[in-house]
Design a protein around this motif. Structure first.
Motif, PDB file in Angstrom:
ATOM      1  N   LEU A   1      93.621  21.762 -64.662  1.00 41.28           N
ATOM      2  CA  LEU A   1      92.253  22.250 -64.748  1.00 41.28           C
ATOM      3  C   LEU A   1      91.684  22.557 -63.366  1.00 41.28           C
ATOM      4  O   LEU A   1      90.872  23.471 -63.220  1.00 41.28           O
ATOM      5  CB  LEU A   1      91.373  21.239 -65.485  1.00 41.28           C
ATOM      6  N   ALA A   2      92.117  21.823 -62.355  1.00 41.26           N
ATOM      7  CA  ALA A   2      91.682  22.125 -60.994  1.00 41.26           C
ATOM      8  C   ALA A   2      92.162  23.510 -60.576  1.00 41.26           C
ATOM      9  O   ALA A   2      91.424  24.286 -59.945  1.00 41.26           O
ATOM     10  CB  ALA A   2      92.203  21.067 -60.028  1.00 41.26           C
ATOM     11  N   ILE A   3      93.396  23.828 -60.923  1.00 36.29           N
ATOM     12  CA  ILE A   3      93.931  25.165 -60.631  1.00 36.29           C
ATOM     13  C   ILE A   3      93.186  26.227 -61.430  1.00 36.29           C
ATOM     14  O   ILE A   3      92.741  27.244 -60.883  1.00 36.29           O
ATOM     15  CB  ILE A   3      95.443  25.210 -60.932  1.00 36.29           C
ATOM     16  N   TYR A   4      93.045  25.985 -62.723  1.00 38.03           N
ATOM     17  CA  TYR A   4      92.391  26.939 -63.624  1.00 38.03           C
ATOM     18  C   TYR A   4      90.959  27.240 -63.178  1.00 38.03           C
ATOM     19  O   TYR A   4      90.545  28.399 -63.051  1.00 38.03           O
ATOM     20  CB  TYR A   4      92.425  26.379 -65.043  1.00 38.03           C
ATOM     21  N   GLU A   5      90.191  26.192 -62.899  1.00 38.47           N
ATOM     22  CA  GLU A   5      88.792  26.373 -62.535  1.00 38.47           C
ATOM     23  C   GLU A   5      88.635  26.850 -61.101  1.00 38.47           C
ATOM     24  O   GLU A   5      87.819  27.739 -60.815  1.00 38.47           O
ATOM     25  CB  GLU A   5      88.037  25.060 -62.736  1.00 38.47           C
TER      26      GLU A   5
ATOM     27  N   ASP B   1      99.854  31.863 -62.119  1.00 34.50           N
ATOM     28  CA  ASP B   1     101.281  31.677 -62.396  1.00 34.50           C
ATOM     29  C   ASP B   1     101.984  31.012 -61.215  1.00 34.50           C
ATOM     30  O   ASP B   1     102.806  30.103 -61.397  1.00 34.50           O
ATOM     31  CB  ASP B   1     101.944  33.026 -62.691  1.00 34.50           C
ATOM     32  N   ARG B   2     101.655  31.457 -60.018  1.00 32.66           N
ATOM     33  CA  ARG B   2     102.291  30.901 -58.819  1.00 32.66           C
ATOM     34  C   ARG B   2     101.926  29.433 -58.643  1.00 32.66           C
ATOM     35  O   ARG B   2     102.799  28.579 -58.409  1.00 32.66           O
ATOM     36  CB  ARG B   2     101.857  31.722 -57.599  1.00 32.66           C
ATOM     37  N   ALA B   3     100.633  29.118 -58.767  1.00 31.89           N
ATOM     38  CA  ALA B   3     100.187  27.737 -58.562  1.00 31.89           C
ATOM     39  C   ALA B   3     100.721  26.813 -59.660  1.00 31.89           C
ATOM     40  O   ALA B   3     101.148  25.682 -59.386  1.00 31.89           O
ATOM     41  CB  ALA B   3      98.663  27.686 -58.523  1.00 31.89           C
TER      42      ALA B   3
ATOM     43  N   PRO C   1     108.515  17.343 -67.827  1.00 33.96           N
ATOM     44  CA  PRO C   1     109.275  16.117 -67.566  1.00 33.96           C
ATOM     45  C   PRO C   1     108.477  14.848 -67.844  1.00 33.96           C
ATOM     46  O   PRO C   1     107.241  14.831 -67.736  1.00 33.96           O
ATOM     47  CB  PRO C   1     109.600  16.237 -66.076  1.00 33.96           C
ATOM     48  N   ALA C   2     109.174  13.788 -68.175  1.00 32.41           N
ATOM     49  CA  ALA C   2     108.531  12.503 -68.460  1.00 32.41           C
ATOM     50  C   ALA C   2     107.952  11.873 -67.200  1.00 32.41           C
ATOM     51  O   ALA C   2     107.175  10.917 -67.287  1.00 32.41           O
ATOM     52  CB  ALA C   2     109.540  11.551 -69.105  1.00 32.41           C
ATOM     53  N   THR C   3     108.305  12.384 -66.031  1.00 28.11           N
ATOM     54  CA  THR C   3     107.749  11.871 -64.780  1.00 28.11           C
ATOM     55  C   THR C   3     106.297  12.301 -64.576  1.00 28.11           C
ATOM     56  O   THR C   3     105.629  11.811 -63.666  1.00 28.11           O
ATOM     57  CB  THR C   3     108.589  12.365 -63.587  1.00 28.11           C
ATOM     58  N   MET C   4     105.809  13.217 -65.407  1.00 27.62           N
ATOM     59  CA  MET C   4     104.420  13.672 -65.311  1.00 27.62           C
ATOM     60  C   MET C   4     103.536  12.833 -66.223  1.00 27.62           C
ATOM     61  O   MET C   4     103.847  12.628 -67.387  1.00 27.62           O
ATOM     62  CB  MET C   4     104.329  15.149 -65.709  1.00 27.62           C
ATOM     63  N   GLN C   5     102.446  12.314 -65.678  1.00 29.75           N
ATOM     64  CA  GLN C   5     101.462  11.599 -66.489  1.00 29.75           C
ATOM     65  C   GLN C   5     100.458  12.613 -67.033  1.00 29.75           C
ATOM     66  O   GLN C   5      99.805  13.316 -66.249  1.00 29.75           O
ATOM     67  CB  GLN C   5     100.732  10.554 -65.645  1.00 29.75           C
ATOM     68  N   PRO C   6     100.312  12.738 -68.339  1.00 28.39           N
ATOM     69  CA  PRO C   6      99.445  13.764 -68.914  1.00 28.39           C
ATOM     70  C   PRO C   6      98.011  13.760 -68.375  1.00 28.39           C
ATOM     71  O   PRO C   6      97.432  14.833 -68.165  1.00 28.39           O
ATOM     72  CB  PRO C   6      99.476  13.459 -70.413  1.00 28.39           C
ATOM     73  N   ALA C   7      97.441  12.586 -68.145  1.00 27.70           N
ATOM     74  CA  ALA C   7      96.066  12.547 -67.632  1.00 27.70           C
ATOM     75  C   ALA C   7      95.984  13.171 -66.243  1.00 27.70           C
ATOM     76  O   ALA C   7      95.062  13.929 -65.931  1.00 27.70           O
ATOM     77  CB  ALA C   7      95.554  11.114 -67.591  1.00 27.70           C
ATOM     78  N   ARG C   8      96.973  12.843 -65.389  1.00 31.73           N
ATOM     79  CA  ARG C   8      96.993  13.408 -64.035  1.00 31.73           C
ATOM     80  C   ARG C   8      97.332  14.895 -64.092  1.00 31.73           C
ATOM     81  O   ARG C   8      96.788  15.713 -63.356  1.00 31.73           O
ATOM     82  CB  ARG C   8      98.009  12.673 -63.164  1.00 31.73           C
ATOM     83  N   GLY C   9      98.252  15.243 -64.979  1.00 36.41           N
ATOM     84  CA  GLY C   9      98.607  16.647 -65.118  1.00 36.41           C
ATOM     85  C   GLY C   9      97.425  17.490 -65.566  1.00 36.41           C
ATOM     86  O   GLY C   9      97.232  18.617 -65.089  1.00 36.41           O
TER      87      GLY C   9
END
Length: 215
Positions: free
Chosen positions: A170-174, A192-194, A157-165
């Motif tokens: 990456l916080a989830i991934y790492e 997948d859940r997160a 969605p356009a409501t997501m800012q790519p930098a914040r996303g």
């Protein structure tokens, strides 16, 4: 295939073909060593023994252990991850990171090495600080760019800012990778859940944090 800086070999892989071949042999031997030993425990000696050559045959190409480890991590990563960079451009940022999770599950020693190098090189005095920091910033920028493409393609969605996303993904991934090293759970299912929860939140209008519940 889209090329990123992660696919570009270090200067230690340029030069005469015979010299390059020797350096690749050293790095491939180091990969085998680091599958058995932590990089803090391994040395040039173990690599020389793995290759069945003299210590000088290793150190003439990689006099610095840190330099050899970073070159090894780069080749190890590019070899295992070479086929997935286009996933971000074709399917999106979340599928891209999910593919990285799958690669890391197949290569736990590589994951341990990546995290150890990130921690060590976060110190500005580390000889690989500038290089590792630039590689990390490049990964962040790649995920951010992919999220921007996701918005354009209607995947996010356009409501997501790519930098914040990118920060959040990456916080989830790492973070989940660190947890998986210390406790037993299904890492891919947890990702997948997160990621699903996070993507649902992106569809909402942003609300500034209310710190009243903390302070």
């Amino acid at each position: 295939m889209h090329t990123t800086t992660f696919d570009i070999p270090t200067s230690n892989f340029t030069g005469e073909p015979a010299v390059v071949a020797d350096r690749i042999d050293v790095v491939e031997a180091t990969i085998r060593v680091l599958k058995r030993l932590d990089y803090h425990a391994a040395t040039h000696d173990e690599v020389a023994a793995e290759l069945g050559v003299t210590l000088d045959a290793v150190t003439r190409h990689f006099p610095s252990w840190d330099g050899l480890v970073i070159a090894t991590m780069e080749r190890w990563m590019s070899g295992r991850q070479a086929g997935i960079w286009d996933v971000a451009l074709v399917r999106g940022a979340v599928p891209f990171l999910r593919e990285l999770v799958k690669v890391n599950l197949d290569e736990p020693a590589l994951t341990r090495l990546q995290l150890a190098i990130l921690c060590a090189a976060s110190n500005p005095s580390h000889p690989g600080h500038s290089y590792i920091r630039q590689q990390y910033v490049t990964l962040f920028g790649y995920v951010q760019h992919a999220l921007g493409l996701d918005i354009t393609a209607g995947r996010e969605p356009a409501t997501m800012q790519p930098a914040r996303g990118a920060e959040q993904l990456l916080a989830i991934y790492e973070g989940l990778q660190v947890q998986a090293m210390m406790r037993d759970f299904d890492l891919l299912e947890a990702f997948d859940r997160a990621a699903t929860r996070l993507r649902h939140s992106w569809a909402e209008e942003y609300t500034a944090p209310d710190l009243g519940w903390i302070l």
